[in-house]
Design an enzyme around this catalytic site. Structure first.
Site, PDB file in Angstrom:
ATOM      1  N   ILE A  31       0.828  -1.210   0.000  1.00  0.00           N
ATOM      2  CA  ILE A  31       0.000   0.000   0.000  1.00  0.00           C
ATOM      3  C   ILE A  31       0.866   1.266   0.000  1.00  0.00           C
ATOM      4  O   ILE A  31       0.411   2.339  -0.421  1.00  0.00           O
ATOM      5  CB  ILE A  31      -0.965  -0.025   1.214  1.00  0.00           C
ATOM      6  CG1 ILE A  31      -2.190   0.831   0.951  1.00  0.00           C
ATOM      7  CG2 ILE A  31      -0.272   0.365   2.513  1.00  0.00           C
ATOM      8  CD1 ILE A  31      -3.317   0.613   1.957  1.00  0.00           C
TER       9      ILE A  31
ATOM     10  N   ASN B 177      11.487  -8.681   7.298  1.00  0.00           N
ATOM     11  CA  ASN B 177      11.816  -8.140   8.617  1.00  0.00           C
ATOM     12  C   ASN B 177      11.284  -9.080   9.682  1.00  0.00           C
ATOM     13  O   ASN B 177      10.125  -9.498   9.626  1.00  0.00           O
ATOM     14  CB  ASN B 177      11.180  -6.754   8.789  1.00  0.00           C
ATOM     15  CG  ASN B 177      11.751  -5.738   7.816  1.00  0.00           C
ATOM     16  OD1 ASN B 177      12.956  -5.683   7.609  1.00  0.00           O
ATOM     17  ND2 ASN B 177      10.886  -4.935   7.214  1.00  0.00           N
TER      18      ASN B 177
ATOM     19  N   VAL C  97       3.933  -5.546  10.658  1.00  0.00           N
ATOM     20  CA  VAL C  97       2.766  -6.432  10.575  1.00  0.00           C
ATOM     21  C   VAL C  97       3.230  -7.830  10.965  1.00  0.00           C
ATOM     22  O   VAL C  97       4.149  -8.391  10.353  1.00  0.00           O
ATOM     23  CB  VAL C  97       2.163  -6.438   9.152  1.00  0.00           C
ATOM     24  CG1 VAL C  97       0.982  -7.387   9.096  1.00  0.00           C
ATOM     25  CG2 VAL C  97       1.745  -5.024   8.741  1.00  0.00           C
TER      26      VAL C  97
ATOM     27  N   HIS D  83       5.828 -12.204   6.131  1.00  0.00           N
ATOM     28  CA  HIS D  83       5.745 -11.765   4.732  1.00  0.00           C
ATOM     29  C   HIS D  83       7.140 -11.539   4.173  1.00  0.00           C
ATOM     30  O   HIS D  83       8.067 -11.197   4.903  1.00  0.00           O
ATOM     31  CB  HIS D  83       4.919 -10.491   4.586  1.00  0.00           C
ATOM     32  CG  HIS D  83       5.323  -9.376   5.519  1.00  0.00           C
ATOM     33  ND1 HIS D  83       4.954  -9.357   6.845  1.00  0.00           N
ATOM     34  CD2 HIS D  83       6.065  -8.276   5.325  1.00  0.00           C
ATOM     35  CE1 HIS D  83       5.442  -8.270   7.421  1.00  0.00           C
ATOM     36  NE2 HIS D  83       6.138  -7.598   6.526  1.00  0.00           N
TER      37      HIS D  83
ATOM     38  N   HIS E 192       8.984  -9.148   1.344  1.00  0.00           N
ATOM     39  CA  HIS E 192       8.863  -8.010   0.420  1.00  0.00           C
ATOM     40  C   HIS E 192       9.592  -8.355  -0.871  1.00  0.00           C
ATOM     41  O   HIS E 192      10.682  -8.929  -0.844  1.00  0.00           O
ATOM     42  CB  HIS E 192       9.560  -6.771   0.992  1.00  0.00           C
ATOM     43  CG  HIS E 192       8.949  -6.219   2.245  1.00  0.00           C
ATOM     44  ND1 HIS E 192       8.137  -5.099   2.250  1.00  0.00           N
ATOM     45  CD2 HIS E 192       9.047  -6.614   3.540  1.00  0.00           C
ATOM     46  CE1 HIS E 192       7.769  -4.827   3.506  1.00  0.00           C
ATOM     47  NE2 HIS E 192       8.308  -5.726   4.309  1.00  0.00           N
TER      48      HIS E 192
END
Ligand code: AMP
Length: 122
Positions: free
Chosen positions: A34, A94, A103, A107, A109
């Site tokens: 986002i 991370n 978050v 995940h 990136h």
């Protein structure tokens, strides 16, 4: 840390929050970030509830882990980042607040589409 089922990526997985989807299968969902930090900036998340890379690698089944990384490869293909030796891309995950994790659903990136500069801004 226990998994918070109300984190933003869990809501995206359940369809409660929209996303700009790039790829989806039973093991992973990928969507555009986002707040992109490069021309192409996508996130790949496992469909299971894992807080971090460490949590994922420790608790997920071999099938989930292989499925996730195969999906990540398909996302790179979908984003037209694969096979361009002179261009390349960056994968980053991370783990923990000190590394900048915001978050707490694992995940990776994917950054690409332009020269990315140094690995860390120090
Ligand atoms: P991290 O700091 O590694 O935890 O990365 C979290 C990433 O999630 C950041 O790059 C955010 O811009 C991104 N993000 C947060 N909320 C959303 C959302 N609703 N849709 C897409 N990306 C998001």
């Amino acid at each position: 840390m226990t998994y918070d089922t109300n984190n933003v990526f869990a809501k995206i997985l359940r369809g409660e929050i929209p996303c700009q989807e790039v790829y989806r299968d039973e093991h992973a969902l990928a969507f555009h970030d986002i707040n992109p930090k490069s021309k192409i900036h996508a996130l790949v998340i496992p469909t299971g509830p894992y807080v971090s890379s460490e949590d994922f690698h420790e608790r997920a089944s071999s099938e989930e882990i292989v499925g996730y990384y195969r999906a990540l490869d398909k996302v790179l293909e979908t984003l037209n980042l694969k096979g361009k030796d002179q261009e390349g891309y960056r994968l980053l995950s991370n783990r923990g607040p000190r590394a900048g994790q915001e978050v707490f659903h694992f995940h990776t990136h994917i950054f690409g589409g332009e020269p990315l500069g140094p690995m860390l801004a120090i």
